[in-house]
Design a protein around this motif. Structure first.
Motif, PDB file in Angstrom:
ATOM      1  N   ASP A 321       0.875  -1.175   0.000  1.00 43.82           N
ATOM      2  CA  ASP A 321       0.000   0.000   0.000  1.00 43.82           C
ATOM      3  C   ASP A 321       0.905   1.215   0.000  1.00 43.82           C
ATOM      4  O   ASP A 321       1.762   1.344  -0.859  1.00 43.82           O
ATOM      5  CB  ASP A 321      -0.947  -0.045   1.197  1.00 43.82           C
ATOM      6  N   SER A 353       1.076   2.292  -3.601  1.00 46.27           N
ATOM      7  CA  SER A 353       0.358   3.556  -3.761  1.00 46.27           C
ATOM      8  C   SER A 353       1.202   4.689  -3.172  1.00 46.27           C
ATOM      9  O   SER A 353       2.423   4.671  -3.302  1.00 46.27           O
ATOM     10  CB  SER A 353      -1.035   3.476  -3.137  1.00 46.27           C
ATOM     11  N   LYS A 354       0.571   5.661  -2.544  1.00 47.50           N
ATOM     12  CA  LYS A 354       1.213   6.901  -2.114  1.00 47.50           C
ATOM     13  C   LYS A 354       2.499   6.662  -1.332  1.00 47.50           C
ATOM     14  O   LYS A 354       2.652   5.667  -0.629  1.00 47.50           O
ATOM     15  CB  LYS A 354       0.258   7.732  -1.271  1.00 47.50           C
ATOM     16  N   ASN A 382      -0.170   3.119  -8.706  1.00 45.01           N
ATOM     17  CA  ASN A 382      -1.627   3.072  -8.680  1.00 45.01           C
ATOM     18  C   ASN A 382      -2.242   4.464  -8.723  1.00 45.01           C
ATOM     19  O   ASN A 382      -3.158   4.783  -7.959  1.00 45.01           O
ATOM     20  CB  ASN A 382      -2.109   2.312  -7.435  1.00 45.01           C
ATOM     21  N   SER A 384      -1.268   7.244  -7.681  1.00 46.80           N
ATOM     22  CA  SER A 384      -1.204   7.938  -6.390  1.00 46.80           C
ATOM     23  C   SER A 384      -0.142   9.026  -6.403  1.00 46.80           C
ATOM     24  O   SER A 384       0.879   8.907  -7.091  1.00 46.80           O
ATOM     25  CB  SER A 384      -0.893   6.941  -5.268  1.00 46.80           C
TER      26      SER A 384
END
Length: 778
Positions: A321, A353-354, A382, A384
């Motif tokens: 993530d 992601s981020k 993703n 992000s």
């Protein structure tokens, strides 16, 4: 012979029995409690100060029980011998496989895996790859629990509970438990976790997951009671941990259910996390990502992740993530880390992601103003951003906007969305007087107007519209332009401290000494001298990384064409001339009225003696009237002219560029009203959008004065984008000779007011004109 064969068979099939020495109980704790067996027997008599499982062996379980029962800090050492379970760099290594949960540590205890013969601590400074030789493995595959995330039967590797403050664990490999690798709970203050591999094999190269978090730090509720002043890793080489590979196996495609490398919550405070690898292997390039984020930080205060000193940075990469995710927290400092790269900081090792996300978090700092404090934040996947701020829902309920998050001196690049996103909604355009709200109050970014190299330096001219206060402007170069047209910040070039008077756009200039060849310039705004621990407050998104914004000085002239025809009921004409006095070429197509009340070409203010009658001479011009008396909606700003009519004219044709010195004219008609005394006025104002007109500082001062705007403009003969036409006595329009006030700033509040974009008034005129008002992303 049969007895010998039986013993051999047991030793072969049950490796843990191979290390059982004869009568090796530890009955003298002066030099620590020495574990000499991989067995799992409990202490035979906890009250006798002898570590003995009843068969003459000191197991880890028995050692913890004795340490808990013995006053003062006890050190658990290792001296396991016999047939090895594995070899590491030619040294014998041993696996301890408990068959149930080990005792919760409830007294100050040091568990030191480095004491095992042949083990050596890591000697390389972060972010370099690890070279430790770890020889004691705590393997939880037989310890119980079903491994289903959240099931209370799951078992953690080591658990620190009330009374365990000032404990230390180092030099262990901890893997394959159904719960967390390490669990730090209520009352476990000042815990130190150094030099361990958590979630990997003994080489740190293969994931051997714990089904829970790698390390969990928690209190009695999600928001209260967490332990304080702990350390995970450190700047010294031997203190670094690998926290990678941990995975619950939930396989949640939405990446909501699962585990992190580190989970910290419950008002845990004063912790430091330094020098670790989170999500990658000991070689610094292998992806051993934790199932979800590298770190989740919920309701935590005063946390330092990394630092500006040698060896303090952590590498957080390859996770399933985000990298670092503070929610509902305060005073989180993130410095000197690599997020989304390998150990070199140059090759991508993306988090899914981020890079960093803040939900409802306050008074925090990413990077800093000293050498070594900047982070690398790159390759977020993703779609992000590198960093985003937002509101949202935390584990204890809704969280508000994140505020006073300062982002300074970092290298932010190659993220799949913009570098900094305030609101997690893409680029947020600047607004007049920076009056909007949201995370970091949607701080406006600088807009550069000119970039020029001179004598080996680069001069950057820019403008900024922010509330009055002190600010730090940071400058960045990017090798590749962000597809959004708005920047990231790959190469930090320097900064300028400024003070802003507020009230609208102000022009500034900064010279980047000994700096040339800047590509895709981007800038940010950060508040300074504010009441936070760092002294810095909110940071903006990155500015445009495209071409500079044009600078032009506009003038307007207005002439009554047929004064001889003035009579009751007559139709008479006016000519308006717009001139680009000096500066860059400007395309009239920018004045298309697309942002209602802001990008019109002309705001015309007409006496009640006359009213608009159409007849525009040029098909490229569209004029719309709000009707007689429409100036009244501006209240005190038009107190002496409230009965006047407002007319907006926009350019609706194709591109038409005005070069410096070039002008454009059009005409329109008005009708003389029956009640006219044949003495009347007509005024014209040119909005500066999108140029940076030097007259706007004086215009801003007029608007902010609270006086009638027209009266004030009539007494200021230097503002050349205002013109007056009077009948029957002709009043000369202001000269179009380029004479301007000193260019101290730009305040377009007046124009936006006169063009119906003032708060609360724009919507009224929107209804009148049946036009859509929208916020344009620039």
């Amino acid at each position: 012979m049969a007895s010998v064969l039986a013993i051999f068979t047991l030793a072969f099939f049950y490796p843990s029995l191979r290390a059982l020495p004869v009568s090796a109980a530890d009955n003298n704790f002066a030099d620590g409690i020495t574990v000499d067996s991989t067995g799992d027997g409990a202490d035979a008599n906890i009250a006798d100060s002898i570590c003995d499982d009843g068969s003459g062996n000191c197991t880890l379980r028995a050692a913890i029980e004795e340490a808990n029962d013995t006053p003062g800090t006890q050190t658990i050492r290792f001296n396991i011998t016999g047939l090895a379970d594995f070899t590491n760099a030619g040294q014998n290594g041993y696996a301890i496989r408990p068959i149930s949960a080990l005792p919760v540590i409830t007294d100050s205890t040091i568990i030191d895996g480095y004491t095992q013969a042949g083990a050596t601590p890591n000697a390389t400074v972060s972010p370099q790859p690890f070279d430790a030789i770890l020889l004691v493995e705590l393997d939880g595959q037989n310890a119980g629990g079903n491994g289903i995330l959240g099931d209370p039967s799951n078992v953690a590797g080591l658990q620190f509970g009330p009374g365990s403050q000032n404990s230390l664990v180092r030099g262990l490999v901890i893997n394959e438990f159904t719960g967390a690798g390490l669990s730090v709970g209520i009352g476990a203050d000042n815990i130190e976790i150094y030099g361990n591999y958590i979630g990997t094999d003994y080489l740190g190269l293969v994931a051997e997951p714990n089904n829970g978090q790698g390390i969990t730090v928690f209190g009695p509720t999600s928001t209260t009671g967490g332990p304080v002043n702990g350390r995970i890793g450190g700047s010294a080489a031997e203190e670094r941990n690998i926290i990678s590979g941990n995975d619950s196996g939930s396989n949640d495609p939405n990446r909501v259910i699962g585990v992190q490398g580190i989970s910290m919550t419950s008002s845990s405070a004063g912790w430091t996390i330094q020098g670790n690898y989170i999500g990658l292997g000991s070689d610094g390039v292998s992806n051993l990502g934790n199932e979800l984020g590298g770190m989740t930080i919920d309701y935590v205060q005063d946390l330092l992740v990394g630092g500006g000193g040698q060896g303090e940075g952590t590498v957080v990469s390859g996770n399933g993530d985000g990298g670092i995710q503070p929610d509902g927290s305060d005073n989180i400092v993130i410095q000197g880390n690599y997020i989304g790269t390998d150990y070199t900081g140059t090759s991508p090792l993306p988090n899914y992601s981020k890079g960093i996300s803040f939900l409802g978090t306050t008074n925090s700092l990413v990077g800093g103003d000293n050498s070594g404090e900047g982070n690398i934040i790159a390759n977020a996947g993703n779609t992000s951003p590198g960093i985003f701020l937002n509101d949202g829902n935390g584990v204890a309920g809704p969280l508000g906007d994140s505020q006073d998050i300062a982002i300074l001196g970092n290298s932010i690049y190659d993220n799949s969305d913009i570098g900094i996103d305030l609101g997690f909604d893409g680029v947020t355009s600047n607004d007049t007087n920076d009056s909007d709200v949201g995370s970091n109050n949607s701080m406006n970014f600088p807009v550069y107007t000119r970039v020029a190299e001179s004598g080996g330096d680069t001069v950057v001219d820019y403008r900024l519209d922010v509330p009055a206060g002190d600010y730090r402007i940071e400058f960045f170069s990017n090798l590749i332009a962000d597809p959004s047209g708005y920047g990231e910040g790959e190469i930090f070039l320097g900064y300028q401290n400024i003070s802003h008077p507020g009230g609208g756009n102000v022009n500034f200039s900064h010279t980047l000494i000994a700096t040339t060849g800047i590509t895709n310039l981007a800038m940010t705004t950060t508040q300074r001298n504010v009441a936070t621990a760092s002294g810095f407050g909110a940071t903006s998104e990155f500015s445009s990384n495209g071409t500079s914004q044009p600078v032009a000085d506009f003038g307007v002239e207005k002439v009554l064409l047929n004064p001889q025809d003035v009579a009751i009921g007559a139709t008479i004409g006016y000519r308006v001339t717009v001139r680009n006095v000096v500066g860059d070429p400007i395309d009239l197509a920018a004045f298309d009225g697309g942002v209602f009340g802001s990008t019109n070409l002309l705001t015309d203010i007409m006496s009640p003696d006359i009213t608009y009658a159409g007849g525009v001479s040029d098909a490229n011009i569209d004029c719309q009237s709000a009707g007689p008396g429409s100036a009244s909606i501006f209240g005190p700003a038009m107190a002496n002219h409230s009965e006047f009519e407002i007319l907006l004219c926009s350019w609706v044709g194709a591109s038409h560029v005005l070069s410096p010195g070039e002008s454009f004219s059009f005409t329109y008609n008005v009708t003389v009203q029956p009640n006219s005394d044949l003495i009347f006025d007509n005024y014209a104002i040119i909005p500066p959008t999108p140029s940076d007109d030097p007259d706007t500082a004086a215009l801003g001062a007029i608007y902010l004065s609270g006086s009638d705007i027209i009266d004030s403009l009539l007494t200021n003969g230097t503002i050349n984008n205002f013109a007056a036409s009077h009948y029957p006595i002709v009043v000369q329009s202001t000269e179009l000779n380029g004479v301007t006030l000193p260019s101290t700033g730009e305040n377009d509040s007046l124009y936006r007011l006169l063009a119906y974009s003032a708060v609360g008034l724009g919507m009224l005129l929107l209804a009148i004109f049946c036009l859509d008002k929208h916020k344009r992303h620039r």
